[in-house]
Design a protein around this motif. Structure first.
Motif, PDB file in Angstrom:
ATOM      1  N   ARG A  25     107.548   0.259 -48.324  1.00 45.10           N
ATOM      2  CA  ARG A  25     107.243   0.612 -46.930  1.00 45.10           C
ATOM      3  C   ARG A  25     108.501   1.154 -46.244  1.00 45.10           C
ATOM      4  NH1 ARG A  25     105.772  -4.205 -45.360  1.00 45.10           N
ATOM      5  NH2 ARG A  25     103.954  -4.178 -46.689  1.00 45.10           N
ATOM      6  N   GLN A  26     109.635   0.490 -46.470  1.00 42.93           N
ATOM      7  CA  GLN A  26     110.881   0.932 -45.848  1.00 42.93           C
ATOM      8  C   GLN A  26     111.334   2.286 -46.402  1.00 42.93           C
ATOM      9  OE1 GLN A  26     112.274  -0.361 -43.131  1.00 42.93           O
ATOM     10  NE2 GLN A  26     110.520  -1.740 -43.148  1.00 42.93           N
ATOM     11  N   GLN A  27     111.114   2.511 -47.685  1.00 42.80           N
ATOM     12  CA  GLN A  27     111.459   3.804 -48.270  1.00 42.80           C
ATOM     13  C   GLN A  27     110.608   4.914 -47.664  1.00 42.80           C
ATOM     14  OE1 GLN A  27     111.109   3.417 -52.521  1.00 42.80           O
ATOM     15  NE2 GLN A  27     112.726   1.887 -52.648  1.00 42.80           N
ATOM     16  N   VAL A  28     109.347   4.616 -47.425  1.00 47.78           N
ATOM     17  CA  VAL A  28     108.458   5.601 -46.800  1.00 47.78           C
ATOM     18  C   VAL A  28     108.937   5.898 -45.377  1.00 47.78           C
ATOM     19  CG1 VAL A  28     106.103   6.011 -45.947  1.00 47.78           C
ATOM     20  CG2 VAL A  28     106.453   5.093 -48.250  1.00 47.78           C
ATOM     21  N   ILE A  29     109.303   4.862 -44.632  1.00 46.14           N
ATOM     22  CA  ILE A  29     109.805   5.052 -43.264  1.00 46.14           C
ATOM     23  C   ILE A  29     111.082   5.896 -43.293  1.00 46.14           C
ATOM     24  CG2 ILE A  29     110.770   3.889 -41.230  1.00 46.14           C
ATOM     25  CD1 ILE A  29     107.675   3.631 -41.595  1.00 46.14           C
ATOM     26  N   GLN A  30     111.965   5.636 -44.256  1.00 42.11           N
ATOM     27  CA  GLN A  30     113.193   6.431 -44.368  1.00 42.11           C
ATOM     28  C   GLN A  30     112.863   7.892 -44.693  1.00 42.11           C
ATOM     29  OE1 GLN A  30     116.220   5.498 -43.408  1.00 42.11           O
ATOM     30  NE2 GLN A  30     115.208   3.605 -42.819  1.00 42.11           N
ATOM     31  N   SER A  31     111.855   8.117 -45.529  1.00 43.88           N
ATOM     32  CA  SER A  31     111.480   9.501 -45.839  1.00 43.88           C
ATOM     33  C   SER A  31     110.906  10.183 -44.601  1.00 43.88           C
ATOM     34  CB  SER A  31     110.501   9.570 -47.016  1.00 43.88           C
ATOM     35  OG  SER A  31     109.236   9.090 -46.674  1.00 43.88           O
ATOM     36  N   ILE A  32     110.162   9.445 -43.791  1.00 45.20           N
ATOM     37  CA  ILE A  32     109.636  10.009 -42.542  1.00 45.20           C
ATOM     38  C   ILE A  32     110.797  10.436 -41.647  1.00 45.20           C
ATOM     39  CG2 ILE A  32     108.392   9.487 -40.399  1.00 45.20           C
ATOM     40  CD1 ILE A  32     106.660   7.531 -42.128  1.00 45.20           C
ATOM     41  N   LYS A  33     111.786   9.579 -41.538  1.00 43.86           N
ATOM     42  CA  LYS A  33     112.949   9.900 -40.700  1.00 43.86           C
ATOM     43  C   LYS A  33     113.693  11.124 -41.235  1.00 43.86           C
ATOM     44  CE  LYS A  33     113.625   5.242 -38.931  1.00 43.86           C
ATOM     45  NZ  LYS A  33     114.497   4.052 -38.890  1.00 43.86           N
TER      46      LYS A  33
END
Length: 154
Positions: A25-33
């Protein structure tokens, strides 16, 4: 991650722990950023009278990937065709026409961005920035970053 083997020693199921789900989930959020950062860095191109058509697609793909990841909480597909389901019909029609044009011109082709596409990008970017700003950072992510920085500093 846990692998469960069946009688023939083939992987029959993969169980992801809560910690690993949080990491994903955190990796996905980082990719969004990262995607939002790409769009933000290119948004000045939209303010110009003309821009390279290639730049427009770079912006659109990044914006749609961020939107996909935010909506689905998963990694975005790579192709614009798959991501285009997120576009409103009027924008999608114009983007598909521009995609045909892009296949017929060289990479340096200069284009005057329409008000419809410009407005869509600007509005969606603001919306995504607001959404991603409300997503909490997990404790495990902070601990991982701290460990990473300590490793680098040694």
């Amino acid at each position: 991650m846990e692998f469960i083997l069946d009688q023939s020693n083939q992987i029959s199921n993969i169980v992801v722990s809560d910690i690993e789900e949080d990491d994903i989930r955190q990796q996905v959020i980082q990719s969004i950023k990262r995607y939002i950062g790409i769009v933000r860095s290119k948004v000045e191109d939209l303010q110009r009278e003309t821009m390279k058509l290639k730049s427009l697609f770079y912006i659109l793909r990044s914006l749609l990937a961020a939107d996909w990841s935010m909506t689905n909480r998963d990694y975005a597909p790579m192709t614009l065709a798959e991501l285009s389901i997120l576009l409103p019909d009027d924008v999608k029609d114009e983007v598909m026409q521009l995609q045909k044009l892009k296949s017929q011109v060289d990479e340096g082709f200069v284009y005057s961005c329409s008000a419809i596409i410009r407005s869509y990008i600007e509005t969606k970017l603001i919306h995504l920035e607001h959404q991603v700003g409300r997503v909490p950072v997990s404790v495990s992510d902070k601990e991982g970053l701290e460990k990473y920085f300590k490793t680098i500093l040694r």
